[in-house]
Design a protein around this motif. Structure first.
Motif, mmCIF file in Angstrom:
data_model
loop_
_atom_site.group_PDB
_atom_site.id
_atom_site.type_symbol
_atom_site.label_atom_id
_atom_site.label_comp_id
_atom_site.label_asym_id
_atom_site.label_seq_id
_atom_site.Cartn_x
_atom_site.Cartn_y
_atom_site.Cartn_z
ATOM 1 N N ASP A 29 0.910 -1.365 0.235
ATOM 2 C CA ASP A 29 0.144 -0.135 0.093
ATOM 3 C C ASP A 29 1.512 0.940 0.169
ATOM 4 O OD1 ASP A 29 -0.751 0.608 3.600
ATOM 5 O OD2 ASP A 29 0.881 -0.195 2.539
ATOM 6 N N THR A 31 3.261 4.189 -1.855
ATOM 7 C CA THR A 31 3.732 5.103 -3.220
ATOM 8 C C THR A 31 4.796 4.489 -3.712
ATOM 9 O OG1 THR A 31 2.581 7.421 -2.482
ATOM 10 C CG2 THR A 31 4.440 6.831 -3.915
ATOM 11 N N PRO A 51 -1.012 4.466 -3.587
ATOM 12 C CA PRO A 51 -2.139 3.430 -3.378
ATOM 13 C C PRO A 51 -3.477 4.164 -3.696
ATOM 14 C CG PRO A 51 -1.606 4.851 -1.286
ATOM 15 C CD PRO A 51 -0.382 4.564 -2.119
ATOM 16 N N PHE A 52 -4.209 5.459 -3.230
ATOM 17 C CA PHE A 52 -5.492 5.774 -3.988
ATOM 18 C C PHE A 52 -5.119 6.341 -5.724
ATOM 19 C CE2 PHE A 52 -7.332 4.241 -0.455
ATOM 20 C CZ PHE A 52 -6.276 4.704 0.442
ATOM 21 N N ASN A 53 -4.267 5.797 -6.324
ATOM 22 C CA ASN A 53 -4.178 6.114 -7.806
ATOM 23 C C ASN A 53 -3.546 7.518 -8.117
ATOM 24 O OD1 ASN A 53 -4.125 3.623 -8.638
ATOM 25 N ND2 ASN A 53 -6.047 2.862 -9.071
ATOM 26 N N ASN A 71 -2.856 -4.291 -10.582
ATOM 27 C CA ASN A 71 -2.829 -4.796 -9.119
ATOM 28 C C ASN A 71 -2.562 -6.343 -8.861
ATOM 29 O OD1 ASN A 71 -3.009 -1.909 -7.473
ATOM 30 N ND2 ASN A 71 -4.592 -1.747 -7.621
#
Length: 112
Positions: A29, A31, A51-53, A71
């Motif tokens: 998770d 970067t 982790p959240f694009n 992923n």
């Protein structure tokens, strides 16, 4: 220890494209990003994805390079378009901020 393996480099003419791949041994998770080191220069950060694009790019590659992830395959890609001779470097994949250990990298040479 997480293993990271870069691939996809090669020789390309100016204006051409390449896609680099970064295989990570397990999901994370954190970067992760791409870095590069040109001959005689220090290694520099190129692009990263969180982790959240959330994506970020260095000024020299913005608009030409795109970072993405698969992923399911634990793989990070760097699509490089409109390549310039100054993009010639060894490209590395690593976490942001990077730990002390680095992989072998993959050589990208942009030349006519």
């Amino acid at each position: 220890q997480v293993q990271i393996v870069e691939s996809g480099g090669g020789l390309v003419q100016p204006g051409g494209s390449l896609r680099l791949s970064c295989a990570v041994s397990r999901s994370t998770d954190k970067t992760i990003g791409w870095y590069r080191q040109a001959p005689g220069k220090q290694r520099e950060w190129v692009a990263s994805i969180g982790p959240f694009n959330g994506r970020a790019y260095g000024d020299s590659v913005k608009g030409r390079f795109t970072i993405s992830t698969d992923n399911a395959k634990n793989t990070v890609y760097l699509q490089m378009n409109s390549l310039k001779p100054e993009d010639t470097a060894v490209y590395y994949c690593n976490y942001v901020p990077p730990p002390n250990n680095w992989g072998q990298g993959t050589q990208v040479t942009v030349s006519s």
